[in-house]
Design an enzyme around this catalytic site. Structure first.
Site, short mmCIF file in Angstrom:
data_model
loop_
_atom_site.label_atom_id
_atom_site.label_comp_id
_atom_site.label_asym_id
_atom_site.label_seq_id
_atom_site.Cartn_x
_atom_site.Cartn_y
_atom_site.Cartn_z
N GLN A 128 0.83 -1.20 0.00
CA GLN A 128 0.00 0.00 0.00
C GLN A 128 0.86 1.26 0.00
O GLN A 128 1.70 1.43 0.89
CB GLN A 128 -0.91 -0.02 1.23
N GLY A 129 0.67 2.13 -0.98
CA GLY A 129 1.41 3.38 -1.06
C GLY A 129 0.48 4.56 -0.81
O GLY A 129 0.11 5.26 -1.76
N SER A 131 0.50 6.60 2.71
CA SER A 131 1.16 7.61 3.55
C SER A 131 2.41 8.15 2.88
O SER A 131 3.07 7.46 2.10
CB SER A 131 1.56 7.00 4.90
N SER A 163 4.23 -1.62 4.11
CA SER A 163 4.54 -2.97 4.58
C SER A 163 4.75 -3.91 3.39
O SER A 163 4.04 -3.81 2.39
CB SER A 163 3.40 -3.51 5.44
N GLU A 246 -15.93 -1.88 6.60
CA GLU A 246 -15.38 -2.52 7.79
C GLU A 246 -16.48 -3.39 8.40
O GLU A 246 -17.54 -2.90 8.71
CB GLU A 246 -14.92 -1.44 8.77
#
Lengths: 384, 319
Positions: A128-129, A131, A163, A246
């Protein structure tokens, strides 16, 4: 108020238990925690086993290749997997829990066909890019720039806290395509192939000593426009569709594990004599109440998701605030029981104590979560 | 699994909330500070609404509902801060005359191990004292004789207290009481009241933070205040999950967890609500101190923090 499972749910549980009992003994020994290629291989092999058994993408819609399971079935899956000692989702995390569901909801037919099956089979790993060094809690401040050039976007900037970047094949990337638009309206969602020229990954060492995440530098990286999901400048909405998806199941396995650890901490205290300390006993007793309640709160949130309605993700913020604090308390109490042993990072509780420090920061700091609870649930005015 | 309230449960709870809002609103609450004796007419209305006979079989004139429904109604009594021996009357309905209908009030206390105090001594026709051991004798007192005994000046103006008599009394007539069960249910219903109070103080704090302006903005726009309110909701909702689950499972450990977390939520939410109200919160006029003081009293009843935490800790070794 019914905490009993239906016959169908119990059948699902029984079938899963049978499968776990036969599948888990065939797993190779887990790799060294610092061996990232080894971890990728281990995690994806497990994903392939889930796929072959029909458990991959359990919570994904059926038309995306998933099982379309109910939130309660997903809860059962995560609970039983943890109880049986099955591997955690690991390197498949972003693909299964965020990028995949985003593609399933917003991708074109061709994009879904290209990217979803490899995620489910464990063939491809996503990271995931989102932040950036100057866009953390304030994600919409992101500045990584994408300029359209023919059939490509040319992307320059940097991402952080990514991550599994070292072992990922793809990255779900948020970029700024219109610097003049209001912040939320100039962002686009792109799929970045991690082997594209101009991508540099620099591992970041956490205070726990692990290199589980990295900085990703992008220097004029060309990404085909065909890899854009959703419309240009609509990336914020595309991303939030999934973030608000969610179902209350995010920490099911961890709560089950925390309850087991708490019992082990108590037994260790009894063996090493620290149990004689009433202050410690009371501390552990309170944690027992805490994790009992967190398990029930999970079931409460899952039931809400099952019924639909309400503020999406609201129960999840309440849960995360309480759980992240409780997890830190648990491992602090474990350290008290270990005494000087808590200075040895080879002890799994010490390693867990260190990593627990990220829980009040990652995926929305506790301060951001409190803003969400106050503004979105309690209706307090926005402000500073 | 569907842990949420059924439609019927929601309607039952809404009904009790409406009844209490109409009959025991903020003005009645304030008036009760000077005259804390329970309103007998309201008590009979609660009897007619089934609060006391809720779990008695329909054949015996009861409503035939279960512990989850009782918990939902007791949450409302806690929200309204209704004074009186509600838990006692619910648990002793059907055992002592006139209690189920709300005609008579009775008290329930625990022998040494508890606070050694019981509420509303002048209003109760009888006091039942549970032994500290499950196989000990359950005793009944007529409190007239105890009227002269020294009484503490109760911290909660709505809850007059007297000391539980030591020794004496007569045996409770009728079939044997399941003492463990009665203590467990008393703890759970008390926890439900704490939950209601904790939810009420969140609502009060938020309502005030929305309208009170300082520095040119509602104080609820400031994160320092906002985050206090968010923390209050987290406490209330975590306690809610624990209390409702304990009502469903009736497990001893879950009741302990529910009591511990609901006590914590009620006391700390009242404190934070007071803080959000600033100087107004410290006044006698504001009702917040009444929530705090009642929460302190309930926290001492049917398992205080020390006893509950020790029991939960012991459960970790056996569970």
């Amino acid at each position: 108020m019914d905490l009993t499972y239906t016959d169908e749910e119990e059948e699902f549980r029984a079938g899963l238990r049978r499968w776990l009992a036969t599948a888990l003994p065939t797993l190779p020994p887990p790799p060294d925690p610092h061996d990232w290629p080894g971890r990728r291989a281990y995690d994806t092999a497990w994903q392939r086993m889930l796929y072959d058994a029909g458990y991959a993408g359990l919570h994904w819609p059926a038309d995306a290749g998933g099982r379309g399971a109910t939130p309660t079935q997903h809860l059962i899956f995560l609970e039983e997997s943890e109880l049986a000692g099955a591997p955690y989702v690991g390197a498949n995390f972003v693909g299964l829990l965020h990028a995949g569901p985003t593609l399933a909801a917003e991708g074109s037919a061709a994009q879904r066909a290209r990217w979803l099956p490899p995620i489910l089979r464990g063939d491809e790993i996503w990271c995931q890019g989102f932040s950036e060094p100057d866009a953390g809690s304030d994600l919409a401040a992101l500045r990584t720039r994408a300029v359209r050039d023919g059939d490509d976007y040319v992307v320059t900037g940097s991402k952080i806290w990514t991550s599994h970047a070292e072992v990922a094949d793809w990255c779900e990337l948020l970029v700024r395509t219109d610097p003049d638009a209001p912040r939320h309206r100039g962002i686009t969602w792109l799929a970045l192939p991690m082997d594209a020229p101009g991508v540099t990954v620099r591992p970041l060492r956490t205070l726990a000593g692990s290199t589980e995440f990295a900085e990703v530098f992008l220097d004029e990286v060309r990404i085909p426009a065909a890899y854009r999901v959703g419309a240009e400048n609509d990336g914020w909405r595309v991303t939030m569709v999934t973030l608000s998806f969610e179902r209350g199941t995010a920490f099911v396995g961890e709560v089950v594990a925390c309850r087991r650890v708490l019992g082990a901490v108590a037994r260790t205290a009894r063996e090493n004599g620290r149990w004689d300390d009433a202050v410690l006993r009371r501390r552990l007793g309170r944690l027992a109440a805490e994790f009992t309640a967190l398990w029930r709160l999970t079931q409460w949130n899952v039931s809400a998701a099952e019924r639909g309605g309400g503020v999406p993700g609201a129960g999840a913020s309440v849960f995360k605030l309480r759980y992240s604090h409780a997890r830190q308390e648990l491992y602090d109490a474990a350290a008290e029981v270990l005494g000087a042993g808590a200075l040895d990072t080879d002890h799994e509780w010490v390693a867990a104590r260190l990593s627990s420090l990220s829980y009040t920061i990652a995926a929305g700091t506790s301060q951001i979560q409190r803003n969400i609870v106050a503004e979105r649930i309690l209706g307090l005015p926005k402000g500073r | 699994m569907d842990f949420r309230l059924t439609k019927e449960q929601g309607e039952l709870q809404d009904g009790m909330r409406a009844l209490l809002a109409g009959r025991f609103g903020p003005e009645r609450l304030r008036a009760a500070v000077a005259e804390p004796a329970p309103d007998r007419a309201l008590w009979r209305e609660l009897g007619a609404a089934g609060l006391f006979a809720l779990r008695l079989p329909e054949a015996d004139g009861g409503v035939g509902l279960g512990l989850p429904e009782a918990v939902l109604l007791f949450e409302e009594t806690g929200r309204a801060l209704l004074p009186g021996p509600l838990v006692a009357c619910h648990l002793l309905a059907g055992r002592l005359d006139g209690v189920a209908t709300g005609e008579r009030l009775v008290g329930l206390a625990q022998a040494p191990g508890g606070p050694g105090l019981w509420e509303h001594p002048d209003e109760c026709a009888e006091l039942v004292v549970l032994p500290d051991r499950a196989d000990g004798p359950v005793r009944v007192f007529r409190p007239d004789g105890a009227a002269d005994a020294p009484r503490p000046s109760s911290v909660d103006p709505l809850t007059p207290l007297a000391r539980v008599p030591e020794g004496g009394g007569r045996a409770l007539p009728g079939p044997a009481v399941d003492v463990r069960r009665m203590r467990r249910e008393a703890a759970l219903l008390t926890a439900a009241q704490q939950l209601g109070s904790a939810a009420r103080t969140v609502g009060k704090a938020v309502a005030y933070a929305r309208v009170r302006e300082q520095f040119g903005a509602p104080i609820g726009a400031f994160q320092a205040v906002k985050h206090l309110c968010a923390g209050m909701l987290v406490r209330a909702e975590t306690a809610r999950a624990a209390v409702y689950a304990a009502a469903v499972t009736e497990s001893e450990d879950e009741v302990c967890a529910a009591k511990l977390l609901a006590d914590d939520a009620a006391v700390r939410n009242a404190r934070d609500c007071l803080q959000v109200h600033g100087g107004m919160g410290f006044t006698w006029e504001a009702e917040i101190h009444l929530h705090l003081k009642r929460a302190w009293w309930r926290a001492e009843c049917w398992g205080g923090a020390r006893e509950t935490e020790e029991r939960l800790a012991a459960g970790l070794l056996t569970g």
